[in-house]
Design an enzyme around this catalytic site. Sequence first.
Site, short mmCIF file in Angstrom:
data_model
loop_
_atom_site.label_atom_id
_atom_site.label_comp_id
_atom_site.label_asym_id
_atom_site.label_seq_id
_atom_site.Cartn_x
_atom_site.Cartn_y
_atom_site.Cartn_z
N GLY A 71 0.82 -1.21 0.00
CA GLY A 71 0.00 0.00 0.00
C GLY A 71 0.86 1.26 0.00
N ASN A 150 -7.82 4.19 9.13
CA ASN A 150 -7.39 2.92 9.71
C ASN A 150 -7.58 2.87 11.22
OD1 ASN A 150 -5.25 4.89 8.93
ND2 ASN A 150 -4.02 3.69 10.34
N SER A 198 -3.89 -2.54 -0.55
CA SER A 198 -2.82 -3.40 -0.07
C SER A 198 -3.35 -4.81 0.17
CB SER A 198 -2.26 -2.84 1.24
OG SER A 198 -1.33 -3.75 1.79
N GLY A 199 -2.59 -5.81 -0.28
CA GLY A 199 -3.05 -7.20 -0.16
C GLY A 199 -3.31 -7.64 1.27
N CYS A 324 1.94 2.10 14.01
CA CYS A 324 3.12 2.92 13.77
C CYS A 324 3.37 3.91 14.89
CB CYS A 324 2.98 3.67 12.45
SG CYS A 324 2.37 2.61 11.17
#
Length: 394
Positions: A71, A150, A198-199, A324
């Site tokens: 991503g 997110n 993103s996978g 993060c």
Amino acid sequence: MKPIYMDNNATTRVAPEVVEEMLPYFSEFYGNPSSMHTFGGQVAAKVEEAREKLAALLGAGPEEIIFTSCGTESDSTAIWAALRSNPDKRHIITTKVEHPAVKNLAEYLGSQGYRVTFVPVDGQGNLDLDYLYDHLSDDTAIVSVMWANNETGVIFPVEEIAARVTDHGAVFHTDAVQAVGKVPINLGENKVQMLSLSGHKLHAPKGVGALYVRRGTKFAPFLMGGHQERGRRAGTENVASIIGLGKAAELAAAHLEEENKRVKKLRDKLEKELLARIPNAMVNGNPEKRLPNTTSIAFEFVEGEAILLLMNEFNICASSGSACTSGSLEPSHVLRAMGVPFTAAHGSIRFSLSIYNSEEEVDLVIEKLPPIIERLRKLSPFWAEHRKKASCAC
Ligand SMILES: *Cc1c(COP(=O)(O)O)cnc(C)c1O
């Protein structure tokens, strides 16, 4: 003890069907899709099949899909492509609550002479659209607004924004990493020009992503080299993972309804019961315009990291702030942008569910968490002070 995994916005389990689809492409069909021989050619055909499946999930054409490594690479590629193909424009608009993949790049570009506008959000995490539109100018090269957040799951009206922005002549990109597979997306019906995914956020492996680039959008590659991906992303394809992503896209389309009914119901039960059993707890973010799988709950006067540690004893996996930001003492930039008070931001926990969660797991969290919060509050000087103030008031 099997983990009770409620951290699906951080990463997801690779679906067993996806693993099965991938396996032959490590051992049996290991050819290079760029090779001239049939052995490579059959791999190329399978990569194209994956591209078609992913395009179908998005309502896009297969030629509009570029496979990337993640991503983050998709986000970087989109932003650099817009800037390089519009070199006269020096202004970027994004939001205060983007994932670091966009936020940190935007801040870097700000240090390199670009003008960057970070659009604020209100207390529920809703974007200030007037602020965004007021700052659009002829100098704006790109507007990048995430589809869904997110940390809180809050959904932004990206289709409406895309229409306004592209009318104005700027490129519109959306980081849809959290939205794909959780909300219906039809790029045939909106003006979004670039979209990142993103996978590993939708039950495909880590290390594979994709960037949608609408037909006719000016583009400059980020990775230069070989002619893979029609010259738009050099480097030999991560074949097995791309095939896995194709399969995951197919499964996501089939599971969208379950995500929005059964998973949402589990999320709602978890949230409702925790709020009922734990005093001084509240949901961060707009409770309506939200991903079906996510709840971010602030437990006032306790430390999020301490909650995670005690939940870990029962193998309950969730997250405080974003992955993060954990590890630093700063509360998450998303909760700060929303103006969540310090005492609540620090005790915020994100639960993010998936189709692999069961009601038994939700019930276990509802049973285990209230005593954990109570135990931690007994140790909290902030809680003691709060109780003292509350009792003075009566
Ligand atoms: C996870 C995530 C990313 C980064 O994706 P990677 O594949 O891990 O690089 C970007 N944006 C959002 C909103 C995410 O949740």
